[in-house]
Each structure stands twice: as C-alpha cells, then as structure tokens.
Design a protein around this motif. Structure first.
Motif, PDB file in Angstrom:
ATOM      1  N   ILE A  40     -15.564  59.765  -9.908  1.00 56.07           N
ATOM      2  CA  ILE A  40     -14.570  59.393 -10.921  1.00 56.07           C
ATOM      3  C   ILE A  40     -14.724  60.369 -12.081  1.00 56.07           C
ATOM      4  O   ILE A  40     -15.580  60.191 -12.957  1.00 56.07           O
ATOM      5  N   LYS A  41     -13.948  61.422 -12.060  1.00 55.66           N
ATOM      6  CA  LYS A  41     -14.037  62.461 -13.090  1.00 55.66           C
ATOM      7  C   LYS A  41     -13.231  62.046 -14.333  1.00 55.66           C
ATOM      8  O   LYS A  41     -12.076  61.640 -14.225  1.00 55.66           O
ATOM      9  N   VAL A  42     -13.876  62.144 -15.505  1.00 54.82           N
ATOM     10  CA  VAL A  42     -13.208  61.826 -16.771  1.00 54.82           C
ATOM     11  C   VAL A  42     -13.617  62.859 -17.819  1.00 54.82           C
ATOM     12  O   VAL A  42     -14.597  63.593 -17.646  1.00 54.82           O
ATOM     13  N   ALA A  94      -8.434  54.135 -15.498  1.00 52.24           N
ATOM     14  CA  ALA A  94      -7.950  53.477 -14.285  1.00 52.24           C
ATOM     15  C   ALA A  94      -6.503  53.886 -14.026  1.00 52.24           C
ATOM     16  O   ALA A  94      -5.712  53.994 -14.972  1.00 52.24           O
ATOM     17  N   PRO A  95      -6.105  54.111 -12.771  1.00 56.61           N
ATOM     18  CA  PRO A  95      -4.746  54.565 -12.455  1.00 56.61           C
ATOM     19  C   PRO A  95      -3.727  53.423 -12.416  1.00 56.61           C
ATOM     20  O   PRO A  95      -2.673  53.565 -11.817  1.00 56.61           O
ATOM     21  N   GLU A 145      -8.710  43.655  -5.824  1.00 56.80           N
ATOM     22  CA  GLU A 145      -8.754  44.686  -4.779  1.00 56.80           C
ATOM     23  C   GLU A 145      -8.564  46.081  -5.372  1.00 56.80           C
ATOM     24  O   GLU A 145      -9.207  47.050  -4.946  1.00 56.80           O
ATOM     25  N   LYS A 146      -7.681  46.192  -6.364  1.00 59.72           N
ATOM     26  CA  LYS A 146      -7.449  47.493  -7.007  1.00 59.72           C
ATOM     27  C   LYS A 146      -8.718  47.988  -7.715  1.00 59.72           C
ATOM     28  O   LYS A 146      -9.069  49.170  -7.630  1.00 59.72           O
ATOM     29  N   LEU A 147      -9.382  47.081  -8.431  1.00 57.82           N
ATOM     30  CA  LEU A 147     -10.600  47.464  -9.147  1.00 57.82           C
ATOM     31  C   LEU A 147     -11.704  47.871  -8.171  1.00 57.82           C
ATOM     32  O   LEU A 147     -12.403  48.870  -8.397  1.00 57.82           O
ATOM     33  N   GLU A 148     -11.876  47.114  -7.103  1.00 59.39           N
ATOM     34  CA  GLU A 148     -12.901  47.449  -6.114  1.00 59.39           C
ATOM     35  C   GLU A 148     -12.647  48.818  -5.500  1.00 59.39           C
ATOM     36  O   GLU A 148     -13.573  49.616  -5.315  1.00 59.39           O
TER      37      GLU A 148
END
Length: 236
Positions: free
Chosen positions: A159-161, A213-214, A148-151
């Motif tokens: 998603i800024k990187v 990923a947070p 669920e977290k990944l989705e």
C-alpha cells in the motif's frame, strides 16, 4: 468601535518549597491520562497548557527548569493527533519533593476537566524511545459491503502512500507497518481493532491509511487504546 480587552484567568503562584525537603535528584513521575469526547478537539499545544495549569493549581512541588526563563518540565512521549480520542496518554514530569503517586493523581484530577483524567501515576520505567506500536479502535458507518472492501484493501501486497516529514515528502509502503487485529459489525457500526507502528523512528497515523482507501469511508470515531514497545509490552 470599542474593543474589549480579553481578561485572562489569574493562575496561582508557584507553591513555596521548604529547602530542607528538597531532593538531591528530582523525583521522576509519569502520569497516564485519558483524552475523550470533547477533549479530542484540543490541540497538543493546548493540552500542554491544560496540564501545566492543572499542575500549578494542584499545589504539587513540580520541578521547573533553571535559567532566565524557568518553566515547568513536561514531556509528552507520544502526542495525540487532533480529533483522536485516547484512554492511554502519558506525560513525564519531575517533583522537587517525594510525593506519593496516588496523591499526585488525586490532586491533579481535582484540577482537570472530566474528559481529561489521570488514571495512574508511577515511575518512568521505560524510555520514550522504546515506544514502537499502538492499538486503535476505529468505528465506521457500516455501509453495504464495507467489511469486505476493507479486508481486500488491507490484504494487498503493498500500500504505497505519500508521507509528509520534516524533510519533505516521501513514498512509503504502509503494509509492514500496520495490522488488522479484528473487525466486527453490530447495530450499523463496523468496529476495526488495528495496530500501527508509532514512536520516534516511525509514526504512522491511522488516517494516513484510511485517507488513501480507494472508496468512501465514514469514520465515526478513532480511539487509541494502548501503547507498546517492540516486544509488545505495555509502555510504562
């Protein structure tokens, strides 16, 4: 203190070529090979050396560049990142004589380690510049709620990187440059099938997304499965 001198293995000389059999234009060959298990820790430079030595030992009439320092012509269209496995790597080379593709694959495989094996040999049908996408299989330790977290992370609007380039660092939005194809949890392993933009113009390493990923991610394995052009046709 006595230092022992390192003794390097002696490589066989370049095979002698009958001038009468030389082609007017070298035969262009593309080898597709695997890089699995322990081979994933081999750097691109060492991979180049490994393939060069295997081709020398095979006795095949590989084409060399001219000039003061002739060397074997080898080009890897899409070098693999260290620590990543692959079942679809390729390298381009040339032959001074016409050789059957099956013979090329058999002779090279006889000189390669088991984790690096040629799966096919053929013509260079597509240009390297046509590479646009690559599919990956990423396996995680299936922690509670990870799916669920990944989705949720992948479904963000942006998603800024920070991506490092030869010209320095720049901020990019990864959202348009990857997609989640499927995700399945089984026997404590969460397997995600993902597609990332790749190639000369833009090359997105999956770790660039995962490292941002947070939450904590425990990656068991990362494997490249296939490479495509913009029309999603297999690179060949």
């Amino acid at each position: 203190m006595v230092y022992e001198r390192e003794v390097l293995p002696i490589e066989p000389p370049r095979p002698k070529v009958d001038p009468a059999l030389l082609l007017e234009q070298p035969q262009k060959v593309r080898l597709f090979f695997t890089k699995l298990d322990r081979a994933k820790y081999i750097s691109h430079l060492d991979m180049n050396r490994c393939m060069s030595r295997a081709l020398k030992r095979s006795g095949l009439p590989v084409w060399y560049t001219g000039g003061f320092n002739p060397h074997m012509y080898l080009t890897f269209p899409l070098p693999l990142s260290l620590g990543c496995e692959s079942v679809y790597e390729c390298v381009d080379l040339k032959m001074t004589q016409k050789v059957d593709f099956d013979t090329i694959a058999q002779k090279v495989n006889a000189c390669l380690p088991p984790d690096i094996q040629v799966i096919a040999a053929g013509e260079q049908k597509m240009d390297q510049k046509e590479i646009a996408w690559a599919d990956y299989e990423i396996c995680f330790d299936a922690q509670y709620g990870l799916k669920e977290k990944l989705e949720s992370f992948f479904n963000q609007d942006e998603i800024k990187v920070i991506k490092k380039t030869k010209k320095g660092e720049k901020e990019i939005d990864l959202k348009p440059h990857f997609s989640l194809l499927s995700m399945e949890e089984k026997d404590g392993v969460l397997t995600a099938m993902m597609r990332f933009a790749t190639g000369i113009e833009l090359n997105i390493n999956p770790t660039l997304l995962l490292d941002n990923a947070p939450f904590e991610l425990r990656v068991q394995s990362l494997k490249r499965l296939m490479v495509y052009n913009k029309e999603l046709k297999s690179f060949c």
